[in-house]
Scaffold this motif. Structure first.
Motif, short mmCIF file in Angstrom:
data_model
loop_
_atom_site.label_atom_id
_atom_site.label_comp_id
_atom_site.label_asym_id
_atom_site.label_seq_id
_atom_site.Cartn_x
_atom_site.Cartn_y
_atom_site.Cartn_z
N UNK A 203 0.17 -23.05 -3.20
CA UNK A 203 -0.66 -22.44 -2.16
C UNK A 203 -0.26 -20.98 -1.97
N UNK A 204 1.04 -20.70 -1.99
CA UNK A 204 1.51 -19.33 -1.86
C UNK A 204 0.98 -18.48 -3.01
N UNK A 205 1.09 -19.00 -4.23
CA UNK A 205 0.63 -18.25 -5.40
C UNK A 205 -0.87 -17.99 -5.36
N UNK A 206 -1.62 -18.95 -4.83
CA UNK A 206 -3.09 -18.85 -4.86
C UNK A 206 -3.63 -17.95 -3.75
N UNK A 225 3.10 -12.64 -5.35
CA UNK A 225 3.43 -13.91 -6.02
C UNK A 225 3.52 -13.76 -7.53
N UNK A 226 2.67 -12.92 -8.13
CA UNK A 226 2.70 -12.72 -9.58
C UNK A 226 4.07 -12.23 -10.03
N UNK A 247 -2.88 -19.83 -13.94
CA UNK A 247 -4.16 -20.45 -13.65
C UNK A 247 -5.20 -19.88 -14.60
N UNK A 248 -6.03 -20.72 -15.23
CA UNK A 248 -6.97 -20.22 -16.23
C UNK A 248 -8.04 -19.30 -15.67
N UNK A 249 -8.30 -19.33 -14.36
CA UNK A 249 -9.33 -18.49 -13.77
C UNK A 249 -8.74 -17.29 -13.06
N UNK A 250 -7.74 -17.53 -12.20
CA UNK A 250 -7.18 -16.44 -11.39
C UNK A 250 -6.05 -15.70 -12.08
#
Length: 257
Positions: A203-206, A225-226, A247-250
């Motif tokens: 959740x933090x990363x997203x 987060x990156x 994540x394949x999208x973000x």
């Protein structure tokens, strides 16, 4: 957009009796960001959040909020500047609307009624937190997750520049966890500073713009987060090996032990 420093710790140390909980904490948080505080159990996360709201006073060092030493604020000034959702909120046998209306207390004179502006703010807060349909229900009759969302609505009704949350996704199913995190990111992008203690690193990363990592009461890392949630950092802080997955999208980190 240029962002000012909204919360600053300068060499903050705090101990319960003689047991140190946080040590040598120095960092600055920018305004208008959703910031996650993470770390293993006992790292000092909840203590740091309480220091930000003056529920605790540093044993050494200083905390600044909006450019002033937090010790200089009156309780009313703090209530208009900072809203805090604790880890275990207390509930009264009131309706949801009555509980959320308590968030307007710092702006109301003694014995004054609820103004039309208060009512409008309360309605929007309930809608934002997803509890508008529960407005006339007594809080005692709600599930743990519903109560948690009512607490978020009450804090939003307080209409502060800073919102502090201690594990706000506790008791929530995945739909409402995502709803709350999206809401906090949206509020931050609208100018509010949201600081949340969170355990779910995904959740933090997203959703978080920035993350503070605490370890043994000290700052282990701060940044996006990156940049921060790397396999090396997670191994060092959590003693867990994770692969470097995106994540394949973000393109954001995915933490999967």
């Amino acid at each position: 957009m240029e962002r000012r420093t909204i919360i600053e710790f300068q060499d903050v140390y705090f101990a319960y009796s003689s047991r140190p909980v946080v040590s040598e904490l120095t960092f600055a948080l920018p305004s208008g960001r959703f910031i996650g505080i993470v770390g293993p159990n006992g790292a000092g996360k909840s203590t740091v959040l309480k220091l930000m709201d003056r529920l605790l006073v540093p044993t050494k060092g200083q905390v600044f909020v909006a450019g002033r030493n937090i010790a200089e604020y009156s309780l009313l000034e703090l209530a208009r500047l900072i809203a805090l959702i604790p880890q275990e909120p207390q509930y009264f046998p009131f309706t949801v609307r009555e509980i959320v209306t308590l968030g307007r207390s710092p702006y109301r004179r003694a014995y004054s009624g609820v103004s039309p502006q208060d009512e409008e703010i309360v309605e929007k807060a309930m809608a934002d937190a997803g509890v508008l349909e529960l407005a006339d229900r007594v809080v005692d009759q709600l599930s743990g997750g519903e109560k948690q969302r009512v607490t978020v609505a009450r804090a939003l009704a307080q209409a502060t520049d800073i919102l502090l949350l201690d594990e706000p996704t506790n008791h929530l199913d995945i739909e409402h966890q995502l709803h709350i995190c999206k809401l906090l990111r949206t509020k931050a992008e609208g100018g509010m500073t949201c600081v949340a203690v969170l355990h779910d690193l995904n959740l933090v990363a997203a959703y978080c713009h920035e993350v503070l990592v605490l370890h043994d009461g000290r700052l282990a890392a701060q940044g996006s987060p990156d940049d921060v949630l790397t396999p090396g950092l997670i191994r060092e802080v959590y003693n867990v090996d994770v692969p470097d997955i995106r994540h394949p999208i973000t393109g954001r980190p995915v933490i999967a032990p």
